[in-house]
Design a protein around this motif. Structure first.
Motif, PDB file in Angstrom:
ATOM      1  N   VAL A 163     -10.301  10.957  -8.256  1.00 51.56           N
ATOM      2  CA  VAL A 163      -9.945   9.582  -8.664  1.00 51.56           C
ATOM      3  C   VAL A 163     -10.688   8.656  -7.687  1.00 51.56           C
ATOM      4  N   CYS A 164     -10.606   8.868  -6.346  1.00 51.96           N
ATOM      5  CA  CYS A 164     -11.189   7.898  -5.656  1.00 51.96           C
ATOM      6  C   CYS A 164     -12.568   7.524  -6.006  1.00 51.96           C
ATOM      7  N   HIS A 165     -13.128   6.114  -6.099  1.00 53.78           N
ATOM      8  CA  HIS A 165     -14.081   6.292  -6.361  1.00 53.78           C
ATOM      9  C   HIS A 165     -14.872   5.586  -5.090  1.00 53.78           C
ATOM     10  N   PHE A 210     -13.972   2.390   4.578  1.00 52.65           N
ATOM     11  CA  PHE A 210     -14.619   2.660   3.429  1.00 52.65           C
ATOM     12  C   PHE A 210     -13.408   2.572   2.175  1.00 52.65           C
ATOM     13  N   CYS A 211     -11.890   2.918   2.057  1.00 56.43           N
ATOM     14  CA  CYS A 211     -11.322   2.858   1.409  1.00 56.43           C
ATOM     15  C   CYS A 211     -10.354   1.086   1.628  1.00 56.43           C
ATOM     16  N   ASN A 212     -10.757   0.518   0.155  1.00 52.96           N
ATOM     17  CA  ASN A 212     -10.219  -0.587  -0.163  1.00 52.96           C
ATOM     18  C   ASN A 212      -8.915  -0.985  -0.704  1.00 52.96           C
ATOM     19  N   ILE A 213      -8.034   0.372  -0.925  1.00 55.77           N
ATOM     20  CA  ILE A 213      -6.765   0.008  -1.035  1.00 55.77           C
ATOM     21  C   ILE A 213      -6.565  -0.208  -3.140  1.00 55.77           C
ATOM     22  N   THR A 214      -6.926   0.559  -3.588  1.00 54.66           N
ATOM     23  CA  THR A 214      -7.260   0.606  -5.080  1.00 54.66           C
ATOM     24  C   THR A 214      -5.653   0.844  -4.955  1.00 54.66           C
ATOM     25  N   LYS A 215      -5.608   2.810  -4.511  1.00 57.19           N
ATOM     26  CA  LYS A 215      -4.225   2.829  -4.542  1.00 57.19           C
ATOM     27  C   LYS A 215      -4.507   4.062  -5.985  1.00 57.19           C
ATOM     28  N   CYS A 216      -5.209   3.599  -6.789  1.00 52.80           N
ATOM     29  CA  CYS A 216      -5.620   4.842  -7.464  1.00 52.80           C
ATOM     30  C   CYS A 216      -4.783   6.271  -7.046  1.00 52.80           C
ATOM     31  N   CYS A 217      -5.122   7.064  -6.259  1.00 48.14           N
ATOM     32  CA  CYS A 217      -5.163   8.091  -4.861  1.00 48.14           C
ATOM     33  C   CYS A 217      -3.554   8.416  -5.531  1.00 48.14           C
ATOM     34  N   THR A 218      -2.916   6.873  -5.325  1.00 46.35           N
ATOM     35  CA  THR A 218      -1.308   7.418  -5.242  1.00 46.35           C
ATOM     36  C   THR A 218      -1.005   7.313  -6.518  1.00 46.35           C
TER      37      THR A 218
HETATM   38  S1  SF4 Z   1      -6.805   3.435  -2.250  1.00 48.69           S
HETATM   39 FE1  SF4 Z   1      -7.241   6.015  -1.989  1.00 48.69          FE
HETATM   40  S2  SF4 Z   1      -8.442   5.760  -3.780  1.00 48.69           S
HETATM   41 FE2  SF4 Z   1      -8.655   3.708  -3.342  1.00 48.69          FE
HETATM   42  S3  SF4 Z   1     -10.016   3.199  -2.167  1.00 48.69           S
HETATM   43 FE3  SF4 Z   1      -8.188   3.911  -0.735  1.00 48.69          FE
HETATM   44  S4  SF4 Z   1      -8.413   6.444  -0.705  1.00 48.69           S
HETATM   45 FE4  SF4 Z   1      -9.612   5.861  -2.886  1.00 48.69          FE
END
Ligand code: SF4
Ligand code: SF4
Ligand code: FES
Length: 293
Positions: A163-165, A210-218
């Motif tokens: 799911v990580c964009h 590169f991770c912009n903390i969207t939290k989709c992974c969590t």
């Molecule tokens: S928070 Fe998780 S899903 Fe979002 S960009 Fe970072 S690693 Fe990817």
């Protein structure tokens, strides 16, 4: 329609499934109908199709208990472990769509090539503990064990990667490891016995920026690991501290010293230690926080 054994003689209900069939060269959805029974999960339905309708339907699975991380797929567009997803969670009569994970190349039907993840894992330098104490033990503080314990629940299902964009939409697989390996790196970085400073490589080789903390992974982690808040954000902070704290920068320049490693010492609960696997034992330790950091 025949009653399913174990359903107390009640009439079985039929469920409709739309399952992707194809390879990397292309494919399409195929419609199926299966009889459902109480407790049936999506993987059961796929197995039923394999057994009775399409023996060549490819699916990867192993434990059927949410432990091996093999049966990852997308059910109605949402990343799921098929063995942990009840058919009853979906509205009766509406087709349930089952597709392979989208972030990885398709091998056949529901099976994807996840080997990129294993290549990424191989790049991470392994745990390198400091020498044992004079009495032959390693000592850690409880707070340090608690901090990383949840990361160890990972079953490598790669749903977070899916799911990580950054991985899925921007295809940054060359420069970004994805959340699963950022929490692995966080586990190592936060481990009180580990001696290797991986922070530079976390930034340079594993692309934490590169991770912009969207939290989709969590949100999709079946083990409920708080990947972003407890793993990635602290990792980012440690790197930011190291790079951008002007005092540390100046000290490094003047003293020519390598970067400080690990978090500051915390008070130890007297008498408690733990071995390297995180198991606790009471041994009458002096609780003075003698860990090397
Ligand atoms: S928070 Fe998780 S899903 Fe979002 S960009 Fe970072 S690693 Fe990817
Ligand atoms: S962190 Fe969670 S979602 Fe990601 S691979 Fe591990 S168990 Fe799966
Ligand atoms: S078959 Fe092992 S997690 Fe689903």
């Amino acid at each position: 329609m025949a009653a399913h054994p174990g359903s107390n003689g009640s009439k079985a209900k039929a469920a409709k499934l739309r399952v992707f069939r194809g390879t990397a060269a292309g494919g399409d959805f195929q419609n199926y109908e299966v009889e459902t029974y109480p407790g049936m999960v999506v993987l059961d339905a796929i197995h039923d199709i394999q057994a009775k309708q399409s023996p060549d339907l490819a699916v990867r699975w192993n434990c059927k208990a949410g432990r091996c991380g093999s049966c990852s797929a997308e059910v109605n567009g949402k990343p799921r472990l098929m063995c942990m997803t009840r058919m009853s969670a979906y509205p009766e009569g509406e087709p349930i769509t089952v597709t392979p994970m989208r972030a990885f190349p398709i091998i056949k039907d529901l099976v994807t090539d996840v080997s990129w993840n294993f290549e990424m894992a191989k790049k991470i330098p392994p745990f390198k503990p400091r020498p044992r104490d004079a009495d032959g033990n390693w000592r850690m503080q409880q707070i340090d064990i608690d901090r990383i314990q949840e990361f160890r629940k990972c079953i490598e299902c790669f749903l977070c990667q899916n799911v990580c964009h950054v991985v899925r939409d921007h295809q940054k697989k060359e420069v970004f490891s994805g959340p699963r390996f950022l929490i692995h790196l966080a586990t190592l970085d936060m481990h009180p016995l580990d001696t290797l400073d991986r922070r530079e490589m976390v930034k340079r080789d594993f692309g934490v920026g590169f991770c912009n903390i969207t939290k989709c992974c969590t949100e999709v982690c079946p083990e409920h690991i708080t990947i972003t808040d407890n793993g990635i954000i602290p990792l980012k902070e440690r790197i930011a501290d190291d790079h951008y704290d002007p005092v540390r920068w100046l000290l490094r320049k003047v003293a020519g010293k390598p970067r400080a490693h690990k978090v500051p010492a915390q008070p130890t609960e007297a008498g408690k230690t733990a071995d390297i696997s995180g198991r606790h034992r009471v041994d009458g330790g002096n609780g003075k926080g003698e860990l090397e950091r």
